[in-house]
Design a protein around this motif. Sequence first.
Motif, mmCIF file in Angstrom:
data_model
loop_
_atom_site.group_PDB
_atom_site.id
_atom_site.type_symbol
_atom_site.label_atom_id
_atom_site.label_comp_id
_atom_site.label_asym_id
_atom_site.label_seq_id
_atom_site.Cartn_x
_atom_site.Cartn_y
_atom_site.Cartn_z
ATOM 1 N N ARG A 110 0.946 -1.221 0.016
ATOM 2 C CA ARG A 110 0.148 -0.078 -0.231
ATOM 3 C C ARG A 110 0.990 1.151 -0.016
ATOM 4 N NH1 ARG A 110 -5.295 0.128 2.086
ATOM 5 N NH2 ARG A 110 -4.795 -1.773 2.858
ATOM 6 N N GLU A 111 2.047 1.217 0.867
ATOM 7 C CA GLU A 111 3.087 2.284 0.881
ATOM 8 C C GLU A 111 3.499 2.353 -0.553
ATOM 9 O OE1 GLU A 111 6.545 3.726 3.517
ATOM 10 O OE2 GLU A 111 6.315 1.833 3.212
ATOM 11 N N LEU A 112 3.934 1.364 -1.109
ATOM 12 C CA LEU A 112 4.647 1.563 -2.359
ATOM 13 C C LEU A 112 3.740 2.006 -3.675
ATOM 14 C CD1 LEU A 112 7.217 0.887 -4.060
ATOM 15 C CD2 LEU A 112 6.151 -1.462 -4.244
ATOM 16 N N PHE A 113 2.808 1.677 -3.637
ATOM 17 C CA PHE A 113 1.463 2.062 -4.599
ATOM 18 C C PHE A 113 1.010 3.224 -4.415
ATOM 19 C CE2 PHE A 113 2.358 -2.368 -5.945
ATOM 20 C CZ PHE A 113 2.795 -2.313 -7.247
ATOM 21 N N ALA A 114 1.160 4.034 -3.388
ATOM 22 C CA ALA A 114 0.631 5.066 -3.177
ATOM 23 C C ALA A 114 1.596 6.238 -3.348
ATOM 24 C CB ALA A 114 0.234 5.407 -1.367
ATOM 25 N N VAL A 115 2.606 6.027 -4.196
ATOM 26 C CA VAL A 115 3.207 6.931 -4.522
ATOM 27 C C VAL A 115 3.311 7.362 -6.169
ATOM 28 C CG1 VAL A 115 5.175 6.644 -2.814
ATOM 29 C CG2 VAL A 115 5.476 5.520 -5.049
ATOM 30 N N ASP A 116 3.640 8.215 -6.902
ATOM 31 C CA ASP A 116 3.529 8.788 -8.191
ATOM 32 C C ASP A 116 4.596 7.658 -8.982
ATOM 33 O OD1 ASP A 116 3.463 9.636 -10.683
ATOM 34 O OD2 ASP A 116 4.411 11.512 -10.152
ATOM 35 N N LEU A 117 4.081 6.724 -9.722
ATOM 36 C CA LEU A 117 4.905 5.665 -10.333
ATOM 37 C C LEU A 117 5.580 6.134 -11.519
ATOM 38 C CD1 LEU A 117 3.009 2.355 -9.929
ATOM 39 C CD2 LEU A 117 5.209 3.051 -8.597
ATOM 40 N N SER A 118 5.300 7.274 -12.046
ATOM 41 C CA SER A 118 5.759 8.131 -13.258
ATOM 42 C C SER A 118 7.188 8.529 -12.918
ATOM 43 C CB SER A 118 4.910 9.162 -13.923
ATOM 44 O OG SER A 118 4.761 10.314 -12.848
ATOM 45 N N SER A 119 7.397 8.838 -11.833
ATOM 46 C CA SER A 119 9.048 9.124 -11.175
ATOM 47 C C SER A 119 9.802 8.014 -10.859
ATOM 48 C CB SER A 119 8.717 9.992 -10.012
ATOM 49 O OG SER A 119 8.299 9.203 -8.739
ATOM 50 N N ALA A 120 9.104 6.591 -11.179
ATOM 51 C CA ALA A 120 9.932 5.587 -10.761
ATOM 52 C C ALA A 120 10.781 5.241 -12.039
ATOM 53 C CB ALA A 120 8.902 4.232 -10.679
ATOM 54 N N THR A 121 11.767 4.589 -11.742
ATOM 55 C CA THR A 121 12.908 4.073 -12.778
ATOM 56 C C THR A 121 12.574 2.442 -12.882
ATOM 57 O OG1 THR A 121 14.501 5.783 -12.005
ATOM 58 C CG2 THR A 121 15.258 3.957 -13.347
ATOM 59 N N GLY A 122 12.589 2.282 -14.412
ATOM 60 C CA GLY A 122 12.533 0.836 -14.677
ATOM 61 C C GLY A 122 13.438 0.255 -15.673
ATOM 62 N N ARG A 123 13.687 -0.986 -15.877
ATOM 63 C CA ARG A 123 14.719 -1.384 -16.934
ATOM 64 C C ARG A 123 13.689 -2.312 -17.623
ATOM 65 N NH1 ARG A 123 19.645 -4.343 -14.630
ATOM 66 N NH2 ARG A 123 18.158 -6.053 -14.252
ATOM 67 N N CYS A 124 14.132 -2.100 -19.108
ATOM 68 C CA CYS A 124 13.450 -2.868 -19.934
ATOM 69 C C CYS A 124 14.105 -4.603 -20.051
ATOM 70 C CB CYS A 124 13.555 -2.473 -21.234
ATOM 71 S SG CYS A 124 12.845 -3.390 -22.743
ATOM 72 N N ASP A 125 13.067 -5.430 -19.937
ATOM 73 C CA ASP A 125 13.469 -6.782 -20.041
ATOM 74 C C ASP A 125 14.071 -7.276 -21.198
ATOM 75 O OD1 ASP A 125 13.707 -9.247 -18.462
ATOM 76 O OD2 ASP A 125 11.844 -9.923 -20.013
ATOM 77 N N HIS A 126 13.830 -6.371 -22.345
ATOM 78 C CA HIS A 126 14.307 -6.955 -23.598
ATOM 79 C C HIS A 126 15.561 -6.254 -24.173
ATOM 80 C CE1 HIS A 126 14.381 -6.639 -28.137
ATOM 81 N NE2 HIS A 126 13.901 -8.061 -27.897
ATOM 82 N N CYS A 127 15.690 -4.885 -23.736
ATOM 83 C CA CYS A 127 17.092 -4.240 -24.340
ATOM 84 C C CYS A 127 18.003 -3.815 -23.094
ATOM 85 C CB CYS A 127 16.658 -3.006 -25.169
ATOM 86 S SG CYS A 127 16.134 -1.683 -24.362
ATOM 87 N N GLY A 128 17.320 -3.809 -21.682
ATOM 88 C CA GLY A 128 18.400 -3.427 -20.322
ATOM 89 C C GLY A 128 18.130 -1.824 -20.526
ATOM 90 N N ARG A 129 17.617 -1.066 -21.349
ATOM 91 C CA ARG A 129 17.447 0.240 -20.947
ATOM 92 C C ARG A 129 16.889 0.642 -19.474
ATOM 93 N NH1 ARG A 129 14.061 4.295 -20.932
ATOM 94 N NH2 ARG A 129 14.727 6.501 -21.805
ATOM 95 N N VAL A 130 17.550 1.404 -19.001
ATOM 96 C CA VAL A 130 16.914 1.972 -17.788
ATOM 97 C C VAL A 130 16.622 3.422 -17.725
ATOM 98 C CG1 VAL A 130 17.564 2.508 -15.526
ATOM 99 C CG2 VAL A 130 18.659 0.364 -16.531
#
Length: 97
Positions: free
Chosen positions: A17-37
């Motif tokens: 609940r704490e994790l998903f209550a934040v703005d996820l657009s500011s989160a950083t993710g890594r593409c599983d296909h090409c590895g781009r972060v």
Amino acid sequence: MTDMSYLDGNMLDGPLRELFAVDLSSATGRCDHCGRVGPMAGLQVYSHAPGLVGRCPACTEVMLRLVRAPDRAWFDLRGTTFLEVPMPLDQPHPGPL
């Protein structure tokens, strides 16, 4: 496997609940296909499907799917290796999980 003490999945309620209550657009993710972060806000988002599809801006592979119904939502991150979410510093840290 040895018998190890565990808690059931209900103990995840507070941390998730704490994790998903934040703005996820500011989160950083890594593409599983090409590895781009990069920031999730940098995804190419398509809304022509029954929901939203977020594609990697480097390789265009699907990283995120979000479908919303009146009473539930489906959130699929199969194309994302990890999601790093910045947490507000003004909230007390619950301690190690």
